[in-house]
Motif scaffolding. Sequence first.
Motif, PDB file in Angstrom:
ATOM      1  N   GLN A  83     -35.110 -44.432 -49.475  1.00 44.75           N
ATOM      2  CA  GLN A  83     -34.558 -43.595 -50.546  1.00 44.75           C
ATOM      3  C   GLN A  83     -34.930 -44.190 -51.914  1.00 44.75           C
ATOM      4  N   GLU A  84     -34.827 -45.517 -52.000  1.00 48.09           N
ATOM      5  CA  GLU A  84     -35.161 -46.214 -53.254  1.00 48.09           C
ATOM      6  C   GLU A  84     -36.630 -45.963 -53.615  1.00 48.09           C
ATOM      7  N   GLN A  85     -37.511 -46.024 -52.589  1.00 49.55           N
ATOM      8  CA  GLN A  85     -38.939 -45.839 -52.868  1.00 49.55           C
ATOM      9  C   GLN A  85     -39.272 -44.374 -53.155  1.00 49.55           C
ATOM     10  N   GLU A  86     -38.597 -43.481 -52.460  1.00 46.67           N
ATOM     11  CA  GLU A  86     -38.924 -42.057 -52.581  1.00 46.67           C
ATOM     12  C   GLU A  86     -38.433 -41.492 -53.913  1.00 46.67           C
ATOM     13  N   VAL A  87     -37.146 -41.733 -54.244  1.00 47.80           N
ATOM     14  CA  VAL A  87     -36.610 -41.150 -55.469  1.00 47.80           C
ATOM     15  C   VAL A  87     -35.976 -42.158 -56.429  1.00 47.80           C
ATOM     16  N   GLY A  88     -35.803 -43.408 -55.987  1.00 44.66           N
ATOM     17  CA  GLY A  88     -35.337 -44.443 -56.900  1.00 44.66           C
ATOM     18  C   GLY A  88     -33.858 -44.417 -57.218  1.00 44.66           C
ATOM     19  N   ASP A  89     -33.102 -43.512 -56.604  1.00 42.14           N
ATOM     20  CA  ASP A  89     -31.666 -43.453 -56.872  1.00 42.14           C
ATOM     21  C   ASP A  89     -30.993 -42.875 -55.634  1.00 42.14           C
ATOM     22  N   GLY A  90     -29.675 -43.020 -55.543  1.00 39.12           N
ATOM     23  CA  GLY A  90     -28.964 -42.430 -54.398  1.00 39.12           C
ATOM     24  C   GLY A  90     -28.950 -43.302 -53.169  1.00 39.12           C
ATOM     25  N   THR A  91     -29.207 -44.613 -53.331  1.00 37.61           N
ATOM     26  CA  THR A  91     -29.217 -45.504 -52.151  1.00 37.61           C
ATOM     27  C   THR A  91     -27.811 -45.618 -51.558  1.00 37.61           C
ATOM     28  N   ASN A  92     -26.809 -45.635 -52.447  1.00 38.26           N
ATOM     29  CA  ASN A  92     -25.443 -45.795 -51.946  1.00 38.26           C
ATOM     30  C   ASN A  92     -24.993 -44.542 -51.205  1.00 38.26           C
ATOM     31  N   PHE A  93     -25.472 -43.385 -51.653  1.00 35.85           N
ATOM     32  CA  PHE A  93     -25.154 -42.124 -50.981  1.00 35.85           C
ATOM     33  C   PHE A  93     -25.625 -42.170 -49.520  1.00 35.85           C
ATOM     34  N   VAL A  94     -26.837 -42.695 -49.324  1.00 35.93           N
ATOM     35  CA  VAL A  94     -27.395 -42.796 -47.960  1.00 35.93           C
ATOM     36  C   VAL A  94     -26.486 -43.663 -47.091  1.00 35.93           C
ATOM     37  N   LEU A  95     -26.051 -44.790 -47.631  1.00 37.24           N
ATOM     38  CA  LEU A  95     -25.212 -45.711 -46.849  1.00 37.24           C
ATOM     39  C   LEU A  95     -23.859 -45.099 -46.529  1.00 37.24           C
ATOM     40  N   VAL A  96     -23.225 -44.510 -47.547  1.00 38.61           N
ATOM     41  CA  VAL A  96     -21.890 -43.942 -47.344  1.00 38.61           C
ATOM     42  C   VAL A  96     -21.965 -42.807 -46.332  1.00 38.61           C
ATOM     43  N   PHE A  97     -22.986 -41.968 -46.474  1.00 38.09           N
ATOM     44  CA  PHE A  97     -23.105 -40.794 -45.604  1.00 38.09           C
ATOM     45  C   PHE A  97     -23.468 -41.203 -44.168  1.00 38.09           C
ATOM     46  N   ALA A  98     -24.415 -42.122 -44.025  1.00 42.81           N
ATOM     47  CA  ALA A  98     -24.805 -42.577 -42.678  1.00 42.81           C
ATOM     48  C   ALA A  98     -23.622 -43.266 -41.999  1.00 42.81           C
ATOM     49  N   GLY A  99     -22.856 -44.056 -42.762  1.00 47.47           N
ATOM     50  CA  GLY A  99     -21.680 -44.731 -42.208  1.00 47.47           C
ATOM     51  C   GLY A  99     -20.649 -43.723 -41.723  1.00 47.47           C
ATOM     52  N   ALA A 100     -20.445 -42.653 -42.526  1.00 49.87           N
ATOM     53  CA  ALA A 100     -19.468 -41.621 -42.142  1.00 49.87           C
ATOM     54  C   ALA A 100     -19.934 -40.876 -40.894  1.00 49.87           C
ATOM     55  N   LEU A 101     -21.233 -40.584 -40.826  1.00 46.76           N
ATOM     56  CA  LEU A 101     -21.775 -39.878 -39.644  1.00 46.76           C
ATOM     57  C   LEU A 101     -21.539 -40.702 -38.383  1.00 46.76           C
ATOM     58  N   LEU A 102     -21.794 -42.005 -38.476  1.00 46.42           N
ATOM     59  CA  LEU A 102     -21.660 -42.852 -37.284  1.00 46.42           C
ATOM     60  C   LEU A 102     -20.188 -43.026 -36.898  1.00 46.42           C
ATOM     61  N   GLU A 103     -19.328 -43.116 -37.904  1.00 48.17           N
ATOM     62  CA  GLU A 103     -17.898 -43.266 -37.634  1.00 48.17           C
ATOM     63  C   GLU A 103     -17.376 -42.039 -36.876  1.00 48.17           C
ATOM     64  N   LEU A 104     -17.810 -40.862 -37.320  1.00 50.21           N
ATOM     65  CA  LEU A 104     -17.356 -39.628 -36.667  1.00 50.21           C
ATOM     66  C   LEU A 104     -18.028 -39.447 -35.308  1.00 50.21           C
ATOM     67  N   ALA A 105     -19.268 -39.951 -35.182  1.00 50.98           N
ATOM     68  CA  ALA A 105     -19.948 -39.870 -33.880  1.00 50.98           C
ATOM     69  C   ALA A 105     -19.177 -40.676 -32.846  1.00 50.98           C
ATOM     70  N   GLU A 106     -18.614 -41.805 -33.293  1.00 50.18           N
ATOM     71  CA  GLU A 106     -17.834 -42.646 -32.366  1.00 50.18           C
ATOM     72  C   GLU A 106     -16.621 -41.858 -31.848  1.00 50.18           C
ATOM     73  N   GLU A 107     -15.957 -41.114 -32.743  1.00 49.08           N
ATOM     74  CA  GLU A 107     -14.806 -40.301 -32.313  1.00 49.08           C
ATOM     75  C   GLU A 107     -15.239 -39.284 -31.252  1.00 49.08           C
TER      76      GLU A 107
END
Length: 546
Positions: A93-117
């Motif tokens: 994400q940093e290389q492609e658009v240079g911003d929004g790295t934290n969005f990727v982490l927060v969103f991927a973390g939420a996806l995995l947390e819900l996948a566990e449920e």
Amino acid sequence: MALHVPKAPGFAQMLKDGAKHYTGLEEAVYRNIKACKELAQTTRTAYGPNGMNKMVINHLEKLFVTNDAATILRELEVQHPAAKMVVMASHMQEQEVGDGTNFVLVFAGALLELAEELLRMGLSVSEVIEGYEMACNKALEVLPDCVCTSAKDLHDIKEATALIRPAVMSKQYGNEDFLANLIAQACVSIFPESGNFNVDSVRVCKILGCGMTASSMLHGMVFKKELEGDLTSVKDAKIAVFSCPFDCTVTETKGTVLIKNAQELMNFSKGEEEMMEAQVKSIKEAGANVVVTGGKVADMALHYANKHNLMVVRLNSKWDLRRLCKTVGAIALPRMTPPTPEEMGHCDSVYLSEVGDTQVVVFKHEKEDGAIATMVLRGSTDNLMDDIERAVDDGVNTFKVLVRDKRLLPGAGATEIELAKQIASYGETCPGLEQYAIKKFAEAFEAVPRALAENSGVKANELISKLYAEHHNGSKNMGFDIEGEGPVVKDMLEAGILDPYLVKYWGIKLATNAAITVLRVDQIIMAKPAGGPKAPQGKKDWDEDD
């Protein structure tokens, strides 16, 4: 003779001693999900303008105080293989658009947390993955409908400032107006009519002292160097750039000179002096009045340069030399030969200036369409200036992304809630088991406004229900008003909190891919680490550029 002890039957007997393997849902999948959740939890509190800073001390004991997810991850050196995948996604994400790295982490973390449920509910991994893929495609399909406006004219400083402001705000809350204006001036001044924008053309020079509001921007380049000669300022400079030392030319092969008496010795050194003077004179006669060299400056050469009124600047870094050549339009010559008019560069003035107690050499263009703009950042501590530099980097990258795609989405959780609403209703229409995964995907989007609210000390549940209520009434641009008291919503288009379309597009894509890759793993097999001495790390964290 020692007895051969048989190994336990099963997978372990195939592997060498010391190898580890984990298999199945409990051991592999949940373990991976837990590691990624921990990582997302770490950076989640740094999300948004009210995000907290992290103090990271890397392996070289360098201190970083920042809330920039890309920097935190780069310095943390995450070892866990599954968490590394999420880190890679944020690097992409940093290389492609240079911003929004934290969005990727927060969103991927939420996806995995819900996948566990979902997995604990009894769904199989493949059903979760299929649902996530369908939901991701749907999200990217719906995303263009969320676009609320587009950038009209990026050559207009006022408009560029307004668009860069939200990106700077998340790093330097409170100073965003001043910084965004500086960055916009720098970006617009080097943005050619042809329309291709190069991030490297905005340079940053950090000088300790004063306050952030003393920062400035100028067309041309600034080097933290002192001048070699007596001349300290030249107007209408013709610049000769040499990548070799400023010294008399040394012969390619070694030679021996046999000197029989003192007279011959005098003649020899005199000849050397005359040759040196002839060289300096020929450079001066070619029209040059500034010499920039990439190597050492000999005393003799400096003496003649002063005599012939030549300004001498020494740059140790070959990268700096290249950038300077680009700025002034010169060609770096590998030998001390007089430059032709085509090989010489030109800029309006070169002068020695003092900023704080630091001497700087400034190559300045008066007119705006220079190839490079430099931002001189001031700050009370090095950490503060590093953080401002990261904010500048985000701002410049935002400008670059908007050059590629001018579409803008409402920020502050407005886009995420709209997507969550649409994907949840899409999940209702799907007949199979993947509908659960699709609904969870929609729920994962709530993690973004939730993180914003929690970091601002607001009750997240109240805010999210308010946002949903507004979006069901058709107000697509309603997002969380960070500056309001309590869970207040506001129209983001009017507030000017806008995100570039590509930042969200790639963020959703990369986060989903990372989450799916982590979920696909059902066995972890780790060979025994190789023994022996550790390989030398080499130039691991040296800056590539300098």
